[in-house]
Design an enzyme around this catalytic site. Structure first.
Site, short mmCIF file in Angstrom:
data_model
loop_
_atom_site.label_atom_id
_atom_site.label_comp_id
_atom_site.label_asym_id
_atom_site.label_seq_id
_atom_site.Cartn_x
_atom_site.Cartn_y
_atom_site.Cartn_z
N HIS A 181 -3.78 26.51 -0.07
CA HIS A 181 -2.38 26.51 0.34
C HIS A 181 -1.65 27.68 -0.29
CE1 HIS A 181 1.33 25.10 1.92
NE2 HIS A 181 1.86 24.83 0.73
N SER A 230 4.66 28.28 2.88
CA SER A 230 4.82 26.83 2.88
C SER A 230 6.19 26.48 3.46
CB SER A 230 4.64 26.29 1.45
OG SER A 230 4.57 24.89 1.44
N ASP A 284 -6.40 25.32 3.68
CA ASP A 284 -5.12 24.73 3.31
C ASP A 284 -5.17 23.22 3.56
OD1 ASP A 284 -2.45 23.99 3.02
OD2 ASP A 284 -1.69 25.80 3.97
#
Length: 595
Positions: A521, A218, A485
Protein backbone atom coordinates in the site's frame (compact mmCIF):
# COMPACT_ATOMS: atom_id res chain seq x y z
CA UNK A 1 19.70 45.99 5.41
CA UNK A 2 16.01 45.08 4.93
CA UNK A 3 13.41 47.70 5.65
CA UNK A 4 11.21 47.17 8.68
CA UNK A 5 8.27 48.62 6.73
CA UNK A 6 5.87 45.90 5.46
CA UNK A 7 5.88 45.70 1.69
CA UNK A 8 2.54 46.28 0.02
CA UNK A 9 1.22 44.27 -2.89
CA UNK A 10 1.58 47.31 -5.11
CA UNK A 11 5.22 47.81 -4.13
CA UNK A 12 5.94 44.15 -4.76
CA UNK A 13 4.21 44.24 -8.15
CA UNK A 14 6.41 47.19 -9.15
CA UNK A 15 9.48 45.28 -8.08
CA UNK A 16 8.35 42.30 -10.10
CA UNK A 17 7.94 44.35 -13.27
CA UNK A 18 11.33 46.04 -12.92
CA UNK A 19 13.22 43.01 -11.60
CA UNK A 20 11.83 40.25 -13.83
CA UNK A 21 10.64 42.09 -16.88
CA UNK A 22 7.13 40.82 -16.21
CA UNK A 23 7.98 37.61 -18.07
CA UNK A 24 6.37 35.21 -15.59
CA UNK A 25 8.55 32.47 -17.09
CA UNK A 26 8.29 28.92 -15.72
CA UNK A 27 11.55 26.94 -15.53
CA UNK A 28 11.88 23.81 -17.65
CA UNK A 29 12.49 21.52 -14.66
CA UNK A 30 11.20 21.24 -11.11
CA UNK A 31 14.00 22.94 -9.22
CA UNK A 32 15.41 25.73 -11.39
CA UNK A 33 16.21 29.32 -10.57
CA UNK A 34 13.51 31.63 -9.17
CA UNK A 35 11.14 33.58 -11.40
CA UNK A 36 10.43 36.32 -8.82
CA UNK A 37 12.60 38.45 -6.52
CA UNK A 38 13.25 37.18 -3.00
CA UNK A 39 10.16 37.61 -0.86
CA UNK A 40 10.64 39.32 2.48
CA UNK A 41 10.46 38.32 6.09
CA UNK A 42 8.44 41.46 6.76
CA UNK A 43 5.86 40.57 4.15
CA UNK A 44 5.58 37.10 5.66
CA UNK A 45 5.19 38.16 9.27
CA UNK A 46 2.71 40.81 8.19
CA UNK A 47 0.22 38.11 7.15
CA UNK A 48 -0.42 37.22 10.79
CA UNK A 49 -0.28 40.78 12.09
CA UNK A 50 -2.62 42.03 9.38
CA UNK A 51 -0.03 44.40 7.87
CA UNK A 52 0.01 42.20 4.76
CA UNK A 53 -3.54 42.01 3.49
CA UNK A 54 -4.55 38.69 1.95
CA UNK A 55 -7.84 38.61 0.09
CA UNK A 56 -9.06 35.35 1.60
CA UNK A 57 -11.81 33.78 -0.56
CA UNK A 58 -13.61 32.65 2.60
CA UNK A 59 -14.12 35.50 5.04
CA UNK A 60 -14.21 33.03 7.90
CA UNK A 61 -10.46 32.53 7.66
CA UNK A 62 -8.30 33.12 10.74
CA UNK A 63 -4.50 33.28 10.46
CA UNK A 64 -2.91 31.56 13.44
CA UNK A 65 0.73 32.34 12.64
CA UNK A 66 3.09 33.40 9.87
CA UNK A 67 6.74 32.58 10.49
CA UNK A 68 9.85 33.20 8.41
CA UNK A 69 12.26 30.25 8.32
CA UNK A 70 15.94 30.38 7.47
CA UNK A 71 17.54 27.72 5.29
CA UNK A 72 17.39 24.26 6.88
CA UNK A 73 20.54 22.27 6.04
CA UNK A 74 20.22 18.85 4.44
CA UNK A 75 20.59 15.70 6.53
CA UNK A 76 21.23 12.09 5.57
CA UNK A 77 17.49 11.48 5.15
CA UNK A 78 16.14 14.88 4.21
CA UNK A 79 16.97 17.55 1.62
CA UNK A 80 17.88 21.15 2.28
CA UNK A 81 14.84 23.35 2.77
CA UNK A 82 14.97 26.88 1.40
CA UNK A 83 14.33 30.11 3.20
CA UNK A 84 10.56 30.38 3.29
CA UNK A 85 7.39 31.72 4.89
CA UNK A 86 5.13 29.34 6.83
CA UNK A 87 1.49 30.30 7.32
CA UNK A 88 -1.00 28.37 9.45
CA UNK A 89 -4.67 29.25 9.38
CA UNK A 90 -8.14 27.85 9.91
CA UNK A 91 -11.34 28.21 7.92
CA UNK A 92 -14.96 27.96 9.09
CA UNK A 93 -14.52 27.54 12.83
CA UNK A 94 -17.85 26.19 14.09
CA UNK A 95 -19.60 23.82 16.47
CA UNK A 96 -20.94 20.65 14.90
CA UNK A 97 -24.32 19.05 15.50
CA UNK A 98 -22.48 16.55 17.70
CA UNK A 99 -21.35 19.38 20.02
CA UNK A 100 -17.67 19.18 19.05
CA UNK A 101 -15.65 22.13 17.66
CA UNK A 102 -14.59 21.92 14.02
CA UNK A 103 -12.39 23.92 11.67
CA UNK A 104 -10.56 23.39 8.40
CA UNK A 105 -6.86 23.74 9.17
CA UNK A 106 -4.27 24.63 6.57
CA UNK A 107 -0.51 25.04 6.45
CA UNK A 108 1.20 26.88 3.60
CA UNK A 109 4.91 27.28 2.86
CA UNK A 110 6.17 29.85 0.35
CA UNK A 111 9.88 29.78 -0.54
CA UNK A 112 11.83 32.97 -1.08
CA UNK A 113 13.20 31.70 -4.39
CA UNK A 114 9.88 30.44 -5.74
CA UNK A 115 9.78 28.49 -9.00
CA UNK A 116 6.33 29.79 -9.91
CA UNK A 117 4.47 26.59 -9.06
CA UNK A 118 1.86 25.64 -6.45
CA UNK A 119 1.70 22.18 -4.88
CA UNK A 120 -0.82 20.47 -2.61
CA UNK A 121 0.00 17.22 -0.84
CA UNK A 122 -2.72 14.66 -0.18
CA UNK A 123 -3.82 13.28 3.15
CA UNK A 124 -3.86 9.78 4.61
CA UNK A 125 -6.34 7.49 6.36
CA UNK A 126 -9.36 9.62 7.16
CA UNK A 127 -7.06 12.65 7.63
CA UNK A 128 -7.57 14.47 10.92
CA UNK A 129 -4.01 15.76 11.31
CA UNK A 130 -2.19 18.69 9.75
CA UNK A 131 1.04 17.62 8.10
CA UNK A 132 4.22 19.66 7.90
CA UNK A 133 3.25 20.65 4.33
CA UNK A 134 6.74 20.06 2.96
CA UNK A 135 5.18 18.72 -0.21
CA UNK A 136 5.49 14.94 0.12
CA UNK A 137 6.04 13.31 -3.26
CA UNK A 138 5.35 9.70 -2.28
CA UNK A 139 7.11 6.95 -4.19
CA UNK A 140 9.80 6.66 -1.51
CA UNK A 141 11.23 10.08 -2.41
CA UNK A 142 13.38 11.83 0.20
CA UNK A 143 13.15 15.13 -1.65
CA UNK A 144 9.96 17.13 -1.45
CA UNK A 145 8.20 19.87 -3.37
CA UNK A 146 9.37 22.63 -1.00
CA UNK A 147 13.00 21.62 -1.51
CA UNK A 148 12.31 22.00 -5.24
CA UNK A 149 11.03 25.55 -4.59
CA UNK A 150 7.29 24.94 -5.00
CA UNK A 151 4.84 26.79 -2.76
CA UNK A 152 3.28 23.93 -0.77
CA UNK A 153 0.03 23.50 1.15
CA UNK A 154 -1.77 20.85 3.20
CA UNK A 155 -4.97 20.44 5.21
CA UNK A 156 -6.36 18.19 7.93
CA UNK A 157 -9.57 17.63 5.96
CA UNK A 158 -11.76 19.64 8.32
CA UNK A 159 -11.51 17.62 11.54
CA UNK A 160 -8.95 16.86 14.24
CA UNK A 161 -8.33 13.28 15.39
CA UNK A 162 -7.49 14.50 18.88
CA UNK A 163 -10.23 17.09 19.30
CA UNK A 164 -13.04 15.33 17.44
CA UNK A 165 -12.42 12.07 19.26
CA UNK A 166 -15.52 10.59 20.84
CA UNK A 167 -15.06 7.18 22.51
CA UNK A 168 -18.81 6.60 22.16
CA UNK A 169 -18.47 7.02 18.39
CA UNK A 170 -15.41 4.82 17.84
CA UNK A 171 -12.79 7.45 18.59
CA UNK A 172 -10.98 9.30 15.82
CA UNK A 173 -13.59 8.47 13.17
CA UNK A 174 -16.27 10.29 15.20
CA UNK A 175 -16.34 13.25 12.81
CA UNK A 176 -18.73 11.15 10.74
CA UNK A 177 -21.44 12.00 13.27
CA UNK A 178 -21.47 15.57 11.90
CA UNK A 179 -22.90 16.00 8.35
CA UNK A 180 -20.75 19.04 7.48
CA UNK A 181 -17.58 17.33 8.69
CA UNK A 182 -18.37 14.51 6.27
CA UNK A 183 -18.64 16.96 3.38
CA UNK A 184 -15.49 18.79 4.45
CA UNK A 185 -13.61 15.50 4.50
CA UNK A 186 -15.07 14.46 1.16
CA UNK A 187 -14.36 17.54 -0.91
CA UNK A 188 -15.06 20.94 0.66
CA UNK A 189 -11.89 21.36 2.74
CA UNK A 190 -9.60 20.70 -0.25
CA UNK A 191 -11.44 23.25 -2.37
CA UNK A 192 -11.33 25.84 0.42
CA UNK A 193 -7.64 25.32 1.17
CA UNK A 194 -6.62 25.37 -2.50
CA UNK A 195 -8.37 28.70 -3.02
CA UNK A 196 -6.96 30.15 0.22
CA UNK A 197 -3.44 28.96 -0.57
CA UNK A 198 -3.47 30.47 -4.03
CA UNK A 199 -4.77 33.77 -2.67
CA UNK A 200 -1.93 33.95 -0.15
CA UNK A 201 0.57 33.09 -2.90
CA UNK A 202 -0.81 35.89 -5.08
CA UNK A 203 -0.33 38.36 -2.23
CA UNK A 204 3.13 37.15 -1.25
CA UNK A 205 4.60 37.11 -4.75
CA UNK A 206 2.43 39.70 -6.46
CA UNK A 207 0.99 37.13 -8.86
CA UNK A 208 -0.61 33.72 -8.82
CA UNK A 209 1.09 30.43 -9.70
CA UNK A 210 1.86 29.59 -13.32
CA UNK A 211 1.03 25.92 -12.82
CA UNK A 212 -0.46 23.93 -9.95
CA UNK A 213 0.20 20.31 -8.96
CA UNK A 214 -1.26 17.74 -6.58
CA UNK A 215 0.26 14.44 -5.37
CA UNK A 216 -1.28 12.02 -2.90
CA UNK A 217 -1.52 8.32 -2.13
CA UNK A 218 -4.32 6.28 -0.52
CA UNK A 219 -6.83 8.85 0.78
CA UNK A 220 -4.62 11.41 -0.95
CA UNK A 221 -5.01 9.42 -4.17
CA UNK A 222 -8.77 9.69 -3.82
CA UNK A 223 -8.42 13.42 -3.28
CA UNK A 224 -6.43 13.69 -6.51
CA UNK A 225 -9.11 11.85 -8.46
CA UNK A 226 -11.76 14.00 -6.78
CA UNK A 227 -10.00 17.19 -7.93
CA UNK A 228 -9.91 16.00 -11.55
CA UNK A 229 -13.66 15.31 -11.42
CA UNK A 230 -15.17 17.90 -9.07
CA UNK A 231 -12.72 20.85 -9.29
CA UNK A 232 -11.03 20.42 -12.69
CA UNK A 233 -9.63 23.97 -12.79
CA UNK A 234 -7.68 23.78 -9.53
CA UNK A 235 -4.70 21.67 -10.66
CA UNK A 236 -2.87 21.28 -13.95
CA UNK A 237 -1.17 18.01 -13.00
CA UNK A 238 -2.31 15.33 -10.57
CA UNK A 239 -0.69 12.13 -9.31
CA UNK A 240 -3.15 9.78 -7.59
CA UNK A 241 -1.51 6.75 -5.98
CA UNK A 242 -3.38 3.69 -4.63
CA UNK A 243 -6.58 5.74 -4.65
CA UNK A 244 -9.35 4.83 -2.21
CA UNK A 245 -11.74 6.36 -4.70
CA UNK A 246 -14.63 4.24 -3.45
CA UNK A 247 -13.56 3.63 0.14
CA UNK A 248 -17.11 2.95 1.37
CA UNK A 249 -17.13 -0.11 -0.89
CA UNK A 250 -13.65 -1.12 0.28
CA UNK A 251 -15.06 -1.13 3.83
CA UNK A 252 -17.63 -3.70 2.67
CA UNK A 253 -14.74 -5.76 1.35
CA UNK A 254 -13.15 -5.60 4.80
CA UNK A 255 -16.20 -7.28 6.32
CA UNK A 256 -16.09 -9.90 3.57
CA UNK A 257 -12.42 -10.58 4.29
CA UNK A 258 -13.11 -11.03 7.99
CA UNK A 259 -15.93 -13.48 7.40
CA UNK A 260 -13.98 -15.35 4.72
CA UNK A 261 -10.86 -15.89 6.84
CA UNK A 262 -12.73 -16.67 10.06
CA UNK A 263 -13.10 -20.44 9.33
CA UNK A 264 -9.29 -20.71 9.24
CA UNK A 265 -8.83 -18.70 12.45
CA UNK A 266 -7.27 -20.41 15.44
CA UNK A 267 -9.04 -19.41 18.65
CA UNK A 268 -11.03 -16.33 19.64
CA UNK A 269 -10.18 -13.01 21.23
CA UNK A 270 -11.43 -11.94 24.71
CA UNK A 271 -14.68 -10.70 23.16
CA UNK A 272 -15.35 -13.92 21.30
CA UNK A 273 -14.35 -12.78 17.79
CA UNK A 274 -12.24 -15.18 15.71
CA UNK A 275 -8.48 -14.62 15.84
CA UNK A 276 -8.16 -13.98 12.13
CA UNK A 277 -4.51 -13.06 12.64
CA UNK A 278 -3.86 -16.74 13.33
CA UNK A 279 -5.55 -18.01 10.17
CA UNK A 280 -2.19 -17.97 8.34
CA UNK A 281 1.31 -18.03 9.79
CA UNK A 282 4.14 -16.13 8.10
CA UNK A 283 5.50 -19.36 6.57
CA UNK A 284 1.98 -20.16 5.31
CA UNK A 285 1.80 -16.86 3.46
CA UNK A 286 5.29 -17.35 2.10
CA UNK A 287 4.23 -20.78 0.85
CA UNK A 288 1.26 -19.18 -0.89
CA UNK A 289 3.39 -16.58 -2.64
CA UNK A 290 5.88 -19.18 -3.78
CA UNK A 291 2.99 -21.02 -5.39
CA UNK A 292 1.91 -17.76 -7.05
CA UNK A 293 5.43 -17.30 -8.42
CA UNK A 294 5.52 -20.91 -9.57
CA UNK A 295 2.40 -20.28 -11.65
CA UNK A 296 2.95 -16.68 -12.74
CA UNK A 297 6.57 -15.54 -12.44
CA UNK A 298 7.64 -16.51 -15.96
CA UNK A 299 4.51 -15.18 -17.68
CA UNK A 300 6.38 -11.97 -18.53
CA UNK A 301 9.21 -13.96 -20.11
CA UNK A 302 11.57 -13.85 -17.12
CA UNK A 303 11.59 -15.78 -13.84
CA UNK A 304 12.84 -13.11 -11.45
CA UNK A 305 10.55 -13.17 -8.41
CA UNK A 306 8.20 -10.55 -9.88
CA UNK A 307 4.72 -11.17 -11.29
CA UNK A 308 5.17 -8.75 -14.18
CA UNK A 309 2.30 -10.06 -16.29
CA UNK A 310 -0.28 -9.34 -13.61
CA UNK A 311 -3.31 -9.61 -15.90
CA UNK A 312 -2.50 -13.15 -17.05
CA UNK A 313 -1.81 -14.28 -13.48
CA UNK A 314 -5.29 -13.39 -12.26
CA UNK A 315 -6.96 -15.80 -14.67
CA UNK A 316 -4.30 -18.50 -14.32
CA UNK A 317 -3.59 -18.87 -10.61
CA UNK A 318 -5.92 -20.95 -8.45
CA UNK A 319 -4.74 -22.00 -4.97
CA UNK A 320 -6.99 -25.07 -5.20
CA UNK A 321 -4.98 -26.53 -8.08
CA UNK A 322 -1.59 -24.79 -7.75
CA UNK A 323 1.57 -26.66 -6.86
CA UNK A 324 4.21 -26.01 -4.25
CA UNK A 325 7.19 -25.41 -6.58
CA UNK A 326 9.66 -26.66 -3.94
CA UNK A 327 8.06 -30.12 -3.75
CA UNK A 328 6.04 -30.36 -6.95
CA UNK A 329 3.10 -31.44 -4.80
CA UNK A 330 -0.31 -29.72 -4.53
CA UNK A 331 -0.42 -26.51 -2.49
CA UNK A 332 -3.69 -27.78 -1.01
CA UNK A 333 -2.95 -30.52 1.51
CA UNK A 334 -4.27 -33.94 0.54
CA UNK A 335 -3.82 -35.16 4.08
CA UNK A 336 -2.89 -33.52 7.37
CA UNK A 337 -1.55 -29.96 7.38
CA UNK A 338 2.24 -29.81 7.00
CA UNK A 339 4.82 -27.08 6.47
CA UNK A 340 4.72 -27.83 2.73
CA UNK A 341 1.01 -27.30 2.12
CA UNK A 342 -2.04 -25.28 3.15
CA UNK A 343 -5.04 -26.94 4.74
CA UNK A 344 -8.23 -27.14 2.64
CA UNK A 345 -9.84 -24.67 5.06
CA UNK A 346 -7.02 -22.18 4.49
CA UNK A 347 -7.18 -22.54 0.72
CA UNK A 348 -10.95 -22.07 0.65
CA UNK A 349 -10.69 -19.09 3.01
CA UNK A 350 -8.08 -17.16 1.03
CA UNK A 351 -9.73 -18.00 -2.27
CA UNK A 352 -13.08 -16.63 -1.05
CA UNK A 353 -11.47 -13.51 0.46
CA UNK A 354 -9.55 -12.70 -2.71
CA UNK A 355 -12.67 -13.10 -4.85
CA UNK A 356 -14.19 -9.96 -3.31
CA UNK A 357 -17.60 -9.35 -1.74
CA UNK A 358 -20.90 -10.23 -3.40
CA UNK A 359 -24.51 -10.24 -2.25
CA UNK A 360 -26.70 -13.34 -2.32
CA UNK A 361 -27.62 -12.62 -5.94
CA UNK A 362 -23.92 -12.72 -6.87
CA UNK A 363 -23.66 -8.98 -7.56
CA UNK A 364 -20.14 -7.67 -6.95
CA UNK A 365 -20.00 -5.12 -4.10
CA UNK A 366 -16.36 -4.13 -4.59
CA UNK A 367 -13.70 -5.85 -6.67
CA UNK A 368 -11.46 -8.89 -6.63
CA UNK A 369 -7.92 -8.74 -5.23
CA UNK A 370 -4.83 -9.59 -7.31
CA UNK A 371 -2.58 -12.55 -6.64
CA UNK A 372 0.93 -11.15 -6.24
CA UNK A 373 4.25 -12.13 -4.69
CA UNK A 374 4.04 -9.09 -2.42
CA UNK A 375 1.38 -10.84 -0.33
CA UNK A 376 4.44 -12.18 1.47
CA UNK A 377 8.16 -11.88 1.00
CA UNK A 378 11.23 -13.05 2.82
CA UNK A 379 13.86 -10.35 3.27
CA UNK A 380 16.75 -12.31 4.71
CA UNK A 381 15.13 -13.97 7.73
CA UNK A 382 12.33 -11.38 8.09
CA UNK A 383 8.92 -11.74 6.48
CA UNK A 384 7.34 -8.75 4.75
CA UNK A 385 4.51 -7.59 7.02
CA UNK A 386 2.83 -4.98 4.81
CA UNK A 387 0.08 -7.11 3.30
CA UNK A 388 -0.36 -9.04 6.51
CA UNK A 389 -0.79 -5.89 8.60
CA UNK A 390 -3.96 -5.00 6.70
CA UNK A 391 -5.74 -8.32 6.50
CA UNK A 392 -4.34 -10.34 9.38
CA UNK A 393 -2.15 -8.56 11.90
CA UNK A 394 0.70 -10.09 13.86
CA UNK A 395 0.40 -13.86 14.17
CA UNK A 396 1.87 -13.79 17.68
CA UNK A 397 -0.81 -11.48 19.09
CA UNK A 398 -3.30 -12.98 21.56
CA UNK A 399 -5.95 -10.44 20.59
CA UNK A 400 -7.70 -9.84 17.32
CA UNK A 401 -5.46 -7.03 16.05
CA UNK A 402 -6.10 -8.06 12.40
CA UNK A 403 -7.05 -5.85 11.11
CA UNK A 404 -6.74 -2.62 10.06
CA UNK A 405 -9.66 -4.34 8.31
CA UNK A 406 -11.51 -4.85 11.61
CA UNK A 407 -10.01 -1.66 13.03
CA UNK A 408 -9.61 1.33 10.75
CA UNK A 409 -11.73 0.09 7.83
CA UNK A 410 -14.61 -1.25 9.91
CA UNK A 411 -14.76 1.70 12.32
CA UNK A 412 -14.63 4.15 9.45
CA UNK A 413 -17.38 2.32 7.57
CA UNK A 414 -19.70 2.25 10.59
CA UNK A 415 -19.38 5.92 11.57
CA UNK A 416 -18.23 7.78 8.47
CA UNK A 417 -19.96 5.97 5.61
CA UNK A 418 -23.01 4.09 6.88
CA UNK A 419 -26.06 6.35 6.87
CA UNK A 420 -27.26 6.86 9.50
CA UNK A 421 -23.98 6.32 11.43
CA UNK A 422 -23.63 3.20 13.60
CA UNK A 423 -21.41 4.00 16.62
CA UNK A 424 -21.26 0.50 18.13
CA UNK A 425 -18.97 -0.10 21.15
CA UNK A 426 -15.33 -0.46 20.17
CA UNK A 427 -15.00 -4.00 21.49
CA UNK A 428 -17.93 -5.08 19.33
CA UNK A 429 -16.58 -3.91 15.97
CA UNK A 430 -15.13 -7.29 15.02
CA UNK A 431 -18.34 -9.04 16.01
CA UNK A 432 -20.34 -6.49 14.01
CA UNK A 433 -18.21 -7.31 10.95
CA UNK A 434 -18.81 -11.01 11.51
CA UNK A 435 -22.55 -10.26 11.42
CA UNK A 436 -22.33 -7.91 8.43
CA UNK A 437 -25.25 -8.67 6.07
CA UNK A 438 -24.20 -8.30 2.43
CA UNK A 439 -27.78 -7.78 1.31
CA UNK A 440 -28.89 -5.35 4.03
CA UNK A 441 -25.78 -3.32 4.93
CA UNK A 442 -24.19 -2.25 1.59
CA UNK A 443 -27.13 -0.02 0.53
CA UNK A 444 -26.35 2.19 3.56
CA UNK A 445 -23.53 3.88 1.62
CA UNK A 446 -26.09 5.08 -0.93
CA UNK A 447 -28.67 6.19 1.67
CA UNK A 448 -29.65 9.54 3.16
CA UNK A 449 -31.13 10.14 6.60
CA UNK A 450 -32.26 13.31 8.36
CA UNK A 451 -29.42 15.86 8.35
CA UNK A 452 -27.29 13.47 6.29
CA UNK A 453 -28.60 14.60 2.92
CA UNK A 454 -25.75 13.32 0.74
CA UNK A 455 -25.01 9.59 0.38
CA UNK A 456 -21.46 8.56 1.23
CA UNK A 457 -20.72 7.44 -2.31
CA UNK A 458 -21.71 10.92 -3.47
CA UNK A 459 -19.66 13.06 -1.10
CA UNK A 460 -16.71 10.70 -0.76
CA UNK A 461 -16.67 8.65 -3.95
CA UNK A 462 -14.57 9.77 -6.91
CA UNK A 463 -15.94 7.44 -9.56
CA UNK A 464 -16.88 9.77 -12.43
CA UNK A 465 -15.32 9.11 -15.84
CA UNK A 466 -16.33 12.53 -17.17
CA UNK A 467 -12.97 14.31 -17.13
CA UNK A 468 -13.69 16.46 -20.17
CA UNK A 469 -13.36 19.74 -18.27
CA UNK A 470 -10.03 18.64 -16.80
CA UNK A 471 -8.69 17.44 -20.15
CA UNK A 472 -9.93 20.46 -22.11
CA UNK A 473 -7.83 22.84 -20.00
CA UNK A 474 -4.72 20.72 -20.49
CA UNK A 475 -4.89 18.76 -17.23
CA UNK A 476 -2.77 15.62 -16.85
CA UNK A 477 -3.56 12.73 -14.49
CA UNK A 478 -1.12 9.98 -13.48
CA UNK A 479 -2.44 7.00 -11.51
CA UNK A 480 -0.28 4.34 -9.87
CA UNK A 481 -1.01 1.32 -7.70
CA UNK A 482 0.95 -1.51 -6.07
CA UNK A 483 -0.25 -4.96 -7.09
CA UNK A 484 0.24 -6.25 -3.52
CA UNK A 485 -1.86 -3.48 -1.97
CA UNK A 486 -4.15 -4.94 0.73
CA UNK A 487 -5.92 -1.66 1.53
CA UNK A 488 -7.40 -0.95 -1.91
CA UNK A 489 -7.44 -3.43 -4.76
CA UNK A 490 -5.22 -2.57 -7.70
CA UNK A 491 -7.79 -4.36 -9.84
CA UNK A 492 -10.30 -1.71 -8.81
CA UNK A 493 -8.02 1.08 -10.05
CA UNK A 494 -7.47 -0.87 -13.28
CA UNK A 495 -11.25 -1.17 -13.63
CA UNK A 496 -11.65 2.60 -13.22
CA UNK A 497 -8.98 3.33 -15.80
CA UNK A 498 -10.56 0.94 -18.28
CA UNK A 499 -13.95 2.60 -17.74
CA UNK A 500 -12.25 5.94 -18.29
CA UNK A 501 -10.70 4.58 -21.49
CA UNK A 502 -14.14 3.57 -22.75
CA UNK A 503 -15.69 6.92 -21.85
CA UNK A 504 -12.76 8.92 -23.26
CA UNK A 505 -11.08 6.82 -26.00
CA UNK A 506 -8.02 9.10 -26.28
CA UNK A 507 -7.36 8.70 -22.55
CA UNK A 508 -3.59 8.24 -22.92
CA UNK A 509 -3.36 11.81 -24.22
CA UNK A 510 -4.01 13.11 -20.70
CA UNK A 511 -3.98 10.17 -18.27
CA UNK A 512 -1.81 7.11 -17.67
CA UNK A 513 -1.86 4.29 -15.14
CA UNK A 514 1.32 2.67 -13.79
CA UNK A 515 1.11 -0.64 -11.90
CA UNK A 516 3.89 -1.69 -9.53
CA UNK A 517 4.24 -5.49 -9.15
CA UNK A 518 5.19 -6.53 -5.62
CA UNK A 519 4.52 -3.15 -4.02
CA UNK A 520 2.20 -2.91 -1.02
CA UNK A 521 0.00 0.00 0.00
CA UNK A 522 1.80 3.08 -1.38
CA UNK A 523 5.22 1.55 -0.61
CA UNK A 524 7.10 -1.49 0.66
CA UNK A 525 7.30 -5.12 -0.36
CA UNK A 526 9.50 -6.98 -2.85
CA UNK A 527 8.64 -4.58 -5.69
CA UNK A 528 10.36 -1.49 -7.06
CA UNK A 529 8.54 1.02 -4.87
CA UNK A 530 10.86 4.04 -5.15
CA UNK A 531 10.10 6.41 -8.03
CA UNK A 532 9.64 10.07 -8.90
CA UNK A 533 6.28 10.94 -10.47
CA UNK A 534 6.57 14.72 -10.12
CA UNK A 535 9.34 15.23 -12.69
CA UNK A 536 7.53 13.40 -15.52
CA UNK A 537 4.26 15.07 -14.53
CA UNK A 538 5.76 18.54 -14.86
CA UNK A 539 7.35 17.58 -18.18
CA UNK A 540 3.97 16.38 -19.43
CA UNK A 541 2.06 19.45 -18.28
CA UNK A 542 4.58 22.08 -19.32
CA UNK A 543 6.41 20.50 -22.25
CA UNK A 544 3.85 18.05 -23.60
CA UNK A 545 6.17 15.07 -23.03
CA UNK A 546 3.99 12.12 -22.00
CA UNK A 547 5.69 9.56 -19.71
CA UNK A 548 6.48 6.43 -21.74
CA UNK A 549 8.01 4.79 -18.64
CA UNK A 550 9.00 5.72 -15.10
CA UNK A 551 12.25 4.42 -13.61
CA UNK A 552 11.80 2.67 -10.26
CA UNK A 553 14.03 0.92 -7.74
CA UNK A 554 13.54 -1.05 -4.53
CA UNK A 555 13.60 0.78 -1.20
CA UNK A 556 13.95 -2.55 0.64
CA UNK A 557 16.52 -4.66 -1.23
CA UNK A 558 17.11 -8.18 -0.01
CA UNK A 559 14.08 -10.04 -1.30
CA UNK A 560 14.79 -13.12 -3.42
CA UNK A 561 18.50 -12.74 -2.70
CA UNK A 562 18.76 -9.54 -4.77
CA UNK A 563 20.86 -6.78 -3.22
CA UNK A 564 19.47 -4.05 -5.48
CA UNK A 565 16.94 -3.93 -8.28
CA UNK A 566 15.44 -1.42 -10.69
CA UNK A 567 12.67 -1.72 -13.25
CA UNK A 568 10.72 0.54 -15.55
CA UNK A 569 7.11 1.12 -14.57
CA UNK A 570 5.08 0.92 -17.77
CA UNK A 571 1.78 2.57 -18.70
CA UNK A 572 -1.03 0.04 -18.45
CA UNK A 573 -1.64 -2.29 -20.22
CA UNK A 574 2.07 -2.50 -21.14
CA UNK A 575 4.46 -4.46 -18.91
CA UNK A 576 8.23 -4.49 -18.45
CA UNK A 577 9.94 -7.07 -20.67
CA UNK A 578 13.58 -8.17 -20.51
CA UNK A 579 15.56 -7.40 -23.66
CA UNK A 580 17.38 -10.70 -23.39
CA UNK A 581 20.81 -9.40 -22.42
CA UNK A 582 22.41 -7.58 -19.52
CA UNK A 583 21.80 -7.58 -15.77
CA UNK A 584 18.19 -8.56 -15.03
CA UNK A 585 18.22 -6.23 -12.05
CA UNK A 586 18.91 -3.12 -14.15
CA UNK A 587 16.00 -1.15 -15.61
CA UNK A 588 18.04 -0.23 -18.69
CA UNK A 589 17.78 -3.84 -19.85
CA UNK A 590 13.97 -3.75 -19.97
CA UNK A 591 11.49 -2.26 -22.42
CA UNK A 592 7.78 -1.58 -22.09
CA UNK A 593 5.70 -3.79 -24.33
CA UNK A 594 2.47 -5.72 -24.68
CA UNK A 595 1.70 -8.51 -22.17
Amino acid sequence: MKSSIPISVGMLATALISGCGGSGRVPDNTSNEPTVPLASKELCEGIASGATKVNWPNQNTVVKASVWHAVTPATANAPELPEHCEVTASINQRTGVDGYPYEIKMRLRMPADWNGRFFMEGGAGTNGSLSAALGSLGGGQTSNALSRRFATVSTDGGHDNAVNNNPAALGSVAFGMDPQARLDHGYNSYDQVTLAGKSAVSTFYGRGPDKSYFIGCSEGGREGMMFSQRFPAHYDGIVAGAPGYQLPKAGISGAWTTQSLAPAAVGVDPDGAPLVNKSFSDPDLYLLTQAILGSCDALDGLADGIVGNYSACQSLFDPSTALNPATGQPLRCTGAKTDDCLSPVQVDAIKRAMSGPVDTAGTALYNKWPWDAGMSGLNGTTYFQGWRSWWLGSYDSSTNNAQRVNGFSARSWLVDFATPPEPVPLNQVATRMMNFDFDVDPPKIFATSGLFTQPSMQWHGATSTDLNAFRSRGGKLILYHGMADAAFSALDTIAYYERLSTAMPSVSDFSRLFLVPGMGHCSGGPGTDRFDMLTPLVAWVENGTAPARVEASSSTPGYFGVSARSRPLCPHPQIARYTGSGDINEATNFVCGNP
